[in-house]
Design an enzyme around this catalytic site. Structure first.
Site, short mmCIF file in Angstrom:
data_model
loop_
_atom_site.label_atom_id
_atom_site.label_comp_id
_atom_site.label_asym_id
_atom_site.label_seq_id
_atom_site.Cartn_x
_atom_site.Cartn_y
_atom_site.Cartn_z
N GLU A 164 76.05 11.23 87.39
CA GLU A 164 75.49 12.01 86.25
C GLU A 164 74.87 11.09 85.20
O GLU A 164 74.96 11.34 83.99
CB GLU A 164 76.53 12.97 85.69
CG GLU A 164 76.97 13.95 86.78
CD GLU A 164 77.44 15.29 86.28
OE1 GLU A 164 77.13 15.66 85.15
OE2 GLU A 164 78.13 15.97 87.07
N GLU A 181 68.24 11.21 95.46
CA GLU A 181 67.63 10.97 96.78
C GLU A 181 67.80 9.50 97.12
O GLU A 181 68.11 8.68 96.24
CB GLU A 181 66.13 11.29 96.72
CG GLU A 181 65.84 12.74 96.40
CD GLU A 181 64.35 13.07 96.53
OE1 GLU A 181 63.54 12.13 96.66
OE2 GLU A 181 64.04 14.26 96.51
N THR A 183 74.05 6.66 85.09
CA THR A 183 74.85 5.43 84.95
C THR A 183 75.07 5.10 83.47
O THR A 183 74.40 5.65 82.59
CB THR A 183 74.09 4.25 85.59
OG1 THR A 183 72.84 4.10 84.89
CG2 THR A 183 73.82 4.45 87.07
N1 CAA Z 1 67.48 16.56 77.94
C1 CAA Z 1 66.42 17.39 78.02
N2 CAA Z 1 65.21 17.00 78.44
C2 CAA Z 1 65.06 15.70 78.78
C3 CAA Z 1 66.13 14.78 78.73
C4 CAA Z 1 67.37 15.25 78.27
N3 CAA Z 1 68.44 14.45 78.20
N4 CAA Z 1 65.69 13.57 79.15
C5 CAA Z 1 64.40 13.73 79.46
N5 CAA Z 1 64.03 15.01 79.23
C6 CAA Z 1 62.70 15.60 79.42
C7 CAA Z 1 61.69 14.95 78.50
O1 CAA Z 1 61.62 15.63 77.27
C8 CAA Z 1 60.42 15.09 79.30
O2 CAA Z 1 59.92 16.39 79.19
P1 CAA Z 1 58.42 16.69 78.65
O3 CAA Z 1 57.50 15.80 79.43
O4 CAA Z 1 58.22 18.13 78.89
O5 CAA Z 1 58.46 16.31 77.22
C9 CAA Z 1 60.88 14.95 80.74
O6 CAA Z 1 62.25 15.29 80.74
C10 CAA Z 1 60.67 13.56 81.30
O7 CAA Z 1 61.37 12.68 80.50
P2 CAA Z 1 61.03 11.15 80.39
O8 CAA Z 1 59.56 10.98 80.21
O9 CAA Z 1 61.93 10.60 79.36
O10 CAA Z 1 61.39 10.63 81.85
P3 CAA Z 1 61.82 9.19 82.30
O11 CAA Z 1 61.50 9.11 83.74
O12 CAA Z 1 61.28 8.14 81.39
O13 CAA Z 1 63.40 9.12 82.05
C11 CAA Z 1 65.69 9.63 82.54
C12 CAA Z 1 64.24 10.13 82.39
C13 CAA Z 1 66.41 9.86 81.24
C14 CAA Z 1 65.82 8.20 82.95
C15 CAA Z 1 66.20 10.56 83.66
O14 CAA Z 1 65.48 10.31 84.84
C16 CAA Z 1 67.67 10.46 83.91
O15 CAA Z 1 68.47 11.04 83.18
N6 CAA Z 1 68.06 9.78 85.02
C17 CAA Z 1 69.42 9.81 85.47
C18 CAA Z 1 69.55 10.86 86.53
C19 CAA Z 1 70.95 11.37 86.65
O16 CAA Z 1 71.68 11.55 85.68
N7 CAA Z 1 71.33 11.67 87.90
C20 CAA Z 1 72.60 12.26 88.16
C21 CAA Z 1 72.58 12.90 89.49
S1 CAA Z 1 73.51 14.39 89.53
C22 CAA Z 1 75.11 13.94 89.82
O17 CAA Z 1 75.50 12.80 89.76
C23 CAA Z 1 76.02 15.10 90.06
C24 CAA Z 1 77.22 14.77 90.86
O18 CAA Z 1 77.21 14.90 92.04
C25 CAA Z 1 78.48 14.38 90.18
#
Ligand code: CAA
Length: 389
Positions: A373, A137, A375
């Site tokens: 997907e 977003e 950074t």
């Molecule tokens: N696999 C499975 N579950 C996961 C996970 C993973 N890699 N990472 C986090 N989770 C789960 C955690 O276990 C937690 O679940 P519970 O509360 O049930 O235990 C929940 O998700 C929240 O996790 P965090 O508390 O760790 O959350 P956070 O806010 O501290 O961090 C983050 C999360 C890793 C930074 C995440 O926000 C992230 O990956 N951000 C990047 C987003 C992204 O990759 N965007 C890509 C957009 S899509 C795209 O680009 C497609 C395209 O068009 C090409």
């Protein structure tokens, strides 16, 4: 019969004849169908609609989906082999392939209901339509839990409002997986993923992004105003949406790692060929040690990236934990892609800076692999968390 093999940390990298056949088919398709017109499509930011249609017919859009739902029933290793070959030539086409295969199809097959699979997955796996994965977003990129898009629970349907940004296949997709907040008090556990179809009232395709690279893929914002989504279009239990997005992205990162690997390898192959054609100071430039060293370093680092990509794919196929391996593969392959494409332009000199030699496009395409997907910085976060888990 095994024709190529490699052992790493107890992992078996035997490539079967089927793997090699998929690799060859993807290589041929890229050369014969994607290379022609690629400079024009990049210049005009024109979506490769015809080529994507053919990719669907050849089974490249639902490679890992079960044949029960119209897919190829292949493993992740086959998928990364094909992704690498397609990405050597056309990273715009390969991102369409990657999002459809490893985010949309995988997500639906792993977590969707039988009814959802019959209704949506079969169409996506055969390429009848393509999918989009709508998480990002305007104010939620890396910080993906900060969803401003809402999916208000109205009993037997959700009312969706909000904006999604930088959505791959934004205009060309027929089916979108939309992540939205239902219950803000529950934070990320109050997020849902809903299947939204194009044409649903209140769903509008917004601005097309004018991008540095992967210019022929269509990246748009998507706008939702009071869009009514039936409850049966929710994936998983109430509140499963964020977990769904994260779990799906783990596999998506293997696809983007393979894309980055392909971009790097494509640029390297062009540079190696050019170094044996171009002469300076009375000899092929390959004979200059400065060029040899660049190519030797590129070949070595690309091979290391390939091992990480294969390892992550193999772990997924063996149903082992691949979260860290996928993040490592994406981090390393994307960093190598940016570096190797820059070196390839340097080896080409002035020719490398103009469009018909392809390496400048690959250099522009490489950049996004360090961003989408997750950074490179997010991959490091994921890797570090796994170190102490
Ligand atoms: N696999 C499975 N579950 C996961 C996970 C993973 N890699 N990472 C986090 N989770 C789960 C955690 O276990 C937690 O679940 P519970 O509360 O049930 O235990 C929940 O998700 C929240 O996790 P965090 O508390 O760790 O959350 P956070 O806010 O501290 O961090 C983050 C999360 C890793 C930074 C995440 O926000 C992230 O990956 N951000 C990047 C987003 C992204 O990759 N965007 C890509 C957009 S899509 C795209 O680009 C497609 C395209 O068009 C090409």
């Amino acid at each position: 019969m095994a024709t190529a093999s490699l052992e790493l940390q107890g992992l078996n990298f035997n490539l079967s004849e089927e793997h090699l056949a998929v690799q060859e088919a993807a290589r041929d398709f890229a050369q014969n169908e994607l290379l022609p017109g690629i400079v024009e499509r990049d210049n005009e930011a024109r979506f490769p609609a015809e080529q994507i249609k053919k990719m669907g017919e050849l089974g490249f859009l639902g490679m890992m989906v079960s044949p029960d739902y119209g897919g190829g029933g292949m493993d992740t290793v086959s998928y990364v082999l094909a992704m690498e070959e397609i990405s050597k030539i056309d990273a715009s086409a390969s991102v369409v392939m990657s999002v459809n295969n490893s985010l949309v199809c995988y997500g639906l097959e792993a977590y969707g209901t039988e009814e959802q699979k019959q209704k949506y997955l079969t169409r996506l796996a055969t390429g009848e339509t393509i999918g989009a994965f709508c998480l990002s977003e305007p104010e939620a990129g890396s910080d993906a839990t900060s969803q401003a898009t809402t999916a208000e629970d109205k009993g037997d349907y959700y009312l969706v409002n909000g904006t999604k940004n930088w959505i791959t296949n934004g205009n060309s997709s027929g089916i979108c997986l939309v992540i939205a907040q239902t219950n803000r008090e529950k934070k990320h556990r109050g997020i849902n993923c809903l299947i939204v179809e194009k044409g649903m009232p209140g769903f509008v395709v917004g601005k097309k992004e004018d991008k540095m690279g992967i210019r022929a893929s269509d990246t748009h914002s998507l706008l939702f105003t009071d869009v009514k989504i039936p409850k049966q279009n929710r994936i998983g239990e109430d509140g499963f949406g964020f977990k769904f997005a994260m779990s799906t992205l783990n596999g998506g990162r293997i696809g983007i790692a393979a894309q980055a690997l392909g971009i790097a390898a494509g640029a390297y192959e062009l540079a190696l060929k050019y170094s044996q054609e171009r002469k300076s100071f009375g000899k092929q430039i390959f004979e200059h040690q400065a060029i040899q060293f660049k190519l030797a370093e590129m070949a070595t680092k690309i091979e290391a990236a390939r091992l990480l990509v294969y390892k992550a794919a193999r772990l997924k196929d063996e149903h082992k934990d691949y979260v860290q391996a996928a993040a490592m593969a994406k981090l390393f392959a994307s960093e190598i892609a940016m570096w190797a494409t820059t070196e390839a332009v340097q080896i080409h000199g002035g020719y490398g800076y103009v469009k018909e030699f392809h390496v400048e496009r690959l250099m522009r395409d490489a950049k996004i692999t360090q961003i989408y997907e997750g950074t490179s910085e997010i991959q490091k976060l994921v890797i570090a968390r796994e170190l102490i888990r």
